[in-house]
Design a protein around this motif. Sequence first.
Motif, PDB file in Angstrom:
ATOM      1  N   VAL A 167       0.835  -1.200   0.000  1.00 53.17           N
ATOM      2  CA  VAL A 167       0.000   0.000   0.000  1.00 53.17           C
ATOM      3  C   VAL A 167       0.870   1.251   0.000  1.00 53.17           C
ATOM      4  CG1 VAL A 167      -1.701   1.358   1.286  1.00 53.17           C
ATOM      5  CG2 VAL A 167      -1.927  -1.133   1.145  1.00 53.17           C
ATOM      6  N   VAL A 168       0.591   2.131  -0.956  1.00 54.97           N
ATOM      7  CA  VAL A 168       1.200   3.454  -1.010  1.00 54.97           C
ATOM      8  C   VAL A 168       0.102   4.456  -0.685  1.00 54.97           C
ATOM      9  CG1 VAL A 168       2.366   5.167  -2.452  1.00 54.97           C
ATOM     10  CG2 VAL A 168       2.858   2.721  -2.758  1.00 54.97           C
ATOM     11  N   LEU A 169       0.295   5.252   0.347  1.00 51.92           N
ATOM     12  CA  LEU A 169      -0.702   6.229   0.779  1.00 51.92           C
ATOM     13  C   LEU A 169      -0.164   7.635   0.560  1.00 51.92           C
ATOM     14  CD1 LEU A 169      -3.265   7.228   2.290  1.00 51.92           C
ATOM     15  CD2 LEU A 169      -1.965   6.949   4.431  1.00 51.92           C
ATOM     16  N   THR A 170      -0.944   8.463  -0.131  1.00 51.06           N
ATOM     17  CA  THR A 170      -0.603   9.874  -0.275  1.00 51.06           C
ATOM     18  C   THR A 170      -1.408  10.677   0.738  1.00 51.06           C
ATOM     19  OG1 THR A 170      -0.069   9.720  -2.631  1.00 51.06           O
ATOM     20  CG2 THR A 170      -0.650  11.881  -1.789  1.00 51.06           C
ATOM     21  N   ILE A 171      -0.702  11.431   1.572  1.00 47.09           N
ATOM     22  CA  ILE A 171      -1.333  12.345   2.531  1.00 47.09           C
ATOM     23  C   ILE A 171      -1.244  13.747   1.955  1.00 47.09           C
ATOM     24  CG2 ILE A 171      -1.109  13.408   4.804  1.00 47.09           C
ATOM     25  CD1 ILE A 171      -0.282  10.729   5.911  1.00 47.09           C
ATOM     26  N   ASN A 172      -2.391  14.363   1.737  1.00 52.77           N
ATOM     27  CA  ASN A 172      -2.453  15.687   1.131  1.00 52.77           C
ATOM     28  C   ASN A 172      -2.817  16.757   2.155  1.00 52.77           C
ATOM     29  OD1 ASN A 172      -2.066  15.524  -1.901  1.00 52.77           O
ATOM     30  ND2 ASN A 172      -3.635  13.945  -1.648  1.00 52.77           N
ATOM     31  N   GLN A 173      -1.940  17.734   2.334  1.00 49.93           N
ATOM     32  CA  GLN A 173      -2.263  18.910   3.140  1.00 49.93           C
ATOM     33  C   GLN A 173      -2.878  20.003   2.274  1.00 49.93           C
ATOM     34  OE1 GLN A 173      -1.944  19.235   6.439  1.00 49.93           O
ATOM     35  NE2 GLN A 173      -0.690  17.450   6.940  1.00 49.93           N
TER      36      GLN A 173
END
Length: 493
Positions: A167-173
């Motif tokens: 799993v690759v998770l992108t956290i967007n601010q």
Amino acid sequence: MVSSRPLSLPILAFLLFPIFLFSTALPIQDDECSDEPEAAAEAAASPSNSSISTPSNITTDSNTTTNFQGQFIAGATIGTLLRMEAIPERTFYDYDGVTVKDPVQLLADAGVNAVRIEGERGQCLGPTTFVNNASTRADELLFQLDWGCLDIQVKTAVQAVAQGMRVVLTINQGFTVPKELESLSYPDMIENVQTEAKRQLQPFLDAKVLPDVILLENEGSDGILYIEESTGHVRGTKDNKASTDTIDKELCGQIPTGNMVSYPQLSGYYKAEILACNAAITAAGYSTDTVRYGLHSHGQYVQWKEGIVHGPNPPSESELKDSAGNACGGAQVIPPDILAQNASQLLTIAGFSAYPDPMTPTDINSAGSQKATLDRLQKTLTQLQGYAEAYGKYEDGPFAGQYKLQGLGVEYATAYHDTEVAQEQALTELMWQTVKGYSAFLGMLWYEPFYVYGDWEGGLASLMRKTGSGDVSGEVPTDMLKTWGEAAVSPWK
């Protein structure tokens, strides 16, 4: 993929980003942006119906690289999948176009070994209830559907993990500073950024999903949290919306900005996110040893961000300077625990978008477009390989023998007609051979392989096809899905 990011953004960003690039004054070495690969791809011969020539410098051994605990990623970004599954009569079939099959199972059976999903600042936690109405089809076409809350991304990740995928998770601010945050001090912004990072990560941990890679921002090459919602002012730059005095306060942290032009502040945000995520992972009872963090740049501008973060002459992460280049006076605004960290050591994944030049079916038969695709890709790979070699390799721990900095093609896709599957397969195999020729790379992820009913590239930049003329209910995989998944190396299975 989240609702605030239309599918056309990668192309739009390619056009707009140079405006910002040339308005800044960061110390980038000219040779970092202009170095050609040591051995550029030679022009591919014009393919006869199904053949594309292999440049002489590229190995044809498809298993020359085993990275990241022995794996090589052939993955997919599938954040929109569950929303599409919720569309009435939307059915996914096996290759025969008759047998109904779960789309995540389709990926797994083809060998795909990783998925990417995304969170978004302020995104609801769930539960999600999708609403279908007369505008659903039009909204899907324009990539404007409501993609749901974080629970949808979590469910997608759970399905993938059940199939043995990473799993690759992108956290967007996000780029925009919400109105309610515009008056915060830099330490307060650090706290807010940390709270938001944990908010996006926690639902996955609660579902017993520990991401293998956490990317900070989606193609966020300019930085994060630097455009004021109330005024549209780009903090730290002369955009005729702020005085020089205000700009200097922004660059010096008295008015915080996550603009790349104030790298100490931006890198502080990145470090804060990583510290917060590690704390959440530890609190959930997991080890942080196998979780890696990275950034995600636009493909052709990877030289810009990665040259700053990982290049031989990175800017200071502590010394704030005003618009005249003078050291800022007053007390240090960056908290001590943030100053104590080194962003270039914490960010060990160099992510990039790698959309090839043959983005239209016409180009897939063009030798010039094929060469341009490989030339641009090799330029990025060569630059990042050089950075990785300078960083060296781990001597012990779970990544012993692997590079301390590794590259990952976070987004890739190209368009082709049903009659051009063979050409697309040949181009893709050549792309895989190119990437695997560089030992510091983890692999690539296809961008939204199931989004065949959108208007991006006419719905042709997909690994699926519609089941029939005018049919908006079914999807069937092309043989390209097999070609994509065959590149994966999954020693854990």
